[in-house]
Write an enzyme that holds these catalytic residues in place. Structure first.
Site, PDB file in Angstrom:
ATOM      1  N   THR A   8       0.815  -1.221   0.000  1.00  0.00           N
ATOM      2  CA  THR A   8       0.000   0.000   0.000  1.00  0.00           C
ATOM      3  C   THR A   8       0.845   1.266   0.000  1.00  0.00           C
ATOM      4  O   THR A   8       1.972   1.267   0.519  1.00  0.00           O
ATOM      5  CB  THR A   8      -0.879   0.000   1.280  1.00  0.00           C
ATOM      6  OG1 THR A   8      -1.492   1.280   1.427  1.00  0.00           O
ATOM      7  CG2 THR A   8      -0.065  -0.244   2.532  1.00  0.00           C
ATOM      8  N   TYR A  45      -1.502   0.427  10.256  1.00  0.00           N
ATOM      9  CA  TYR A  45      -1.794  -0.293   9.008  1.00  0.00           C
ATOM     10  C   TYR A  45      -0.580  -0.231   8.071  1.00  0.00           C
ATOM     11  O   TYR A  45      -0.110  -1.254   7.568  1.00  0.00           O
ATOM     12  CB  TYR A  45      -3.032   0.313   8.330  1.00  0.00           C
ATOM     13  CG  TYR A  45      -3.249  -0.189   6.933  1.00  0.00           C
ATOM     14  CD1 TYR A  45      -3.641  -1.502   6.706  1.00  0.00           C
ATOM     15  CD2 TYR A  45      -3.042   0.641   5.828  1.00  0.00           C
ATOM     16  CE1 TYR A  45      -3.824  -1.972   5.413  1.00  0.00           C
ATOM     17  CE2 TYR A  45      -3.228   0.178   4.538  1.00  0.00           C
ATOM     18  CZ  TYR A  45      -3.617  -1.132   4.329  1.00  0.00           C
ATOM     19  OH  TYR A  45      -3.798  -1.594   3.057  1.00  0.00           O
TER      20      TYR A  45
END
Ligand code: UDP
Length: 330
Positions: free
Chosen positions: A117, A141
């Site tokens: 990501t 995250y």
């Protein structure tokens, strides 16, 4: 030979499962169905309901199904949840990935693709983010994904694991053939939320922050059609299986749209003037996140086919419409 798709019942993973089946590959999906849906998986793919960290289960699966490659999509993705509950994110995204990588190494898997990501980058200080920028995530995250990238890098050096990590920018849209798409009731992504507003699944939406240092004051993001993203995965898989070098690369188009531009596009394409409220900034949102996409284009010869906001939005709306009308049963 077959390909194991972890998280293949989820949004991005199910598109991968379809793309591989379309190419005539044998596909095995492993998914615990905590957020995914079996209905999104192609009929020709085999579904194993289970835990990717169950080494016994996964190594037996690899042997029984003659799996030679793994595309790893399973994981948790809500950035704000990772802030309030970091240990769950480190468990689901880092600890479980460690177990899967160990199984992959022990089973001599030939290629391992990892769904990473743009959240691995810290506060961006430049217009276009290249892969070497500021790897200081601002959320658990982002760290949970970066740690997995590090394990892959070190496993490659130590055990010869072949891998590619693809860092996604804002994935959006749905399968052009309408077989799968985003399904979350509690959506968090802009295009998903606006599509829900346009199709009546919600009666309004908010724009988080109108005072950013951008041309219209709302945040800029690099929205990439999920089908183009998957095309990069398929090419990455072939690259590795054909002896290509390991790599980490951004997946985005290299240009951004503002939140207002996205909302306008959804209103225009749907013809629905849903209610939009201007709201405060959402914590942790940087003003602009746009990929430098030179590397993925160069290594894989990847050329996007759906680099057009209206097309992305049209496909997202068509999928949402199917959900609303009950044509897709979940
Ligand atoms: N956003 C918004 N309203 C929403 C959801 C998102 O204004 O209901 C904005 C969000 O603040 C960000 C952009 O849309 O500037 C993209 O957010 P998203 O959650 O889709 O992806 P992110 O960039 O956070 O990964």
């Amino acid at each position: 030979m077959a390909i194991l798709v972890t998280g293949g019942a989820g949004y991005v993973g199910s598109h991968m499962a379809h793309a591989l089946v379309d190419r005539g590959e044998d596909v095995v999906v492993i998914d615990d169905l905590s957020t995914g849906h079996r209905e999104l998986i192609p009929e020709k793919a085999k579904l194993v309901e289970g835990d990717i960290a169950d080494k016994k289960l996964v190594s037996k699966l690899i042997a029984d199904e003659r799996i030679n490659a793994i595309a790893h999509f399973a994981g948790s993705i809500v950035v704000s949840d990772s802030v309030s509950d970091p240990l769950t994110y480190y468990e689901n995204n880092t600890v479980k990935s460690r177990a899967l990588i160990e199984t992959a190494v022990a089973s001599s898997i030939e290629a391992f693709l990892f769904s990473s990501t743009a959240a691995v980058y810290g506060e961006p200080g430049v217009d276009l983010l290249d892969e070497e920028q500021n790897l200081q995530p601002v959320s658990p995250y982002g760290w949970s994904k970066l740690m997995t990238e590090v394990m892959l890098r070190d496993s490659a050096a130590a055990y010869g694991l072949k891998y590619a990590a693809l860092r996604y920018f804002n994935v959006a849209g749905a399968d052009p053939e309408g077989r799968t798409g985003e399904t979350r009731e509690h959506a968090t992504h802009l295009i998903e939320i606006a599509a829900q507003a346009a199709t009546g699944r919600r009666n309004r939406m908010q724009i988080f922050g109108t005072d950013y240092p951008t041309p219209d004051g709302t945040c800029l993001r690099d929205y990439i059609h999920v089908t183009d993203l998957i095309d990069a995965h398929v090419k990455a898989l072939m690259h590795l299986l054909n002896g290509g070098e390991n790599f980490v690369a951004n997946c985005g188009y290299g240009h951004g749209f503002s939140v207002l531009q996205v909302v306008d596009a959804i209103k225009r394409v749907s013809g629905v003037d849903f209610r939009v409220d201007m709201a405060e900034r959402r914590p942790g949102d940087p003003p602009a996140l746009v990929a430098d996409s030179a590397r993925v284009r160069e290594i894989l010869g990847w050329e996007p086919k759906y680099d057009d906001l209206e097309t992305i939005v049209r496909h997202a709306l068509a999928w949402e419409d199917q959900l609303v009308k009950g044509r897709v049963k979940l």
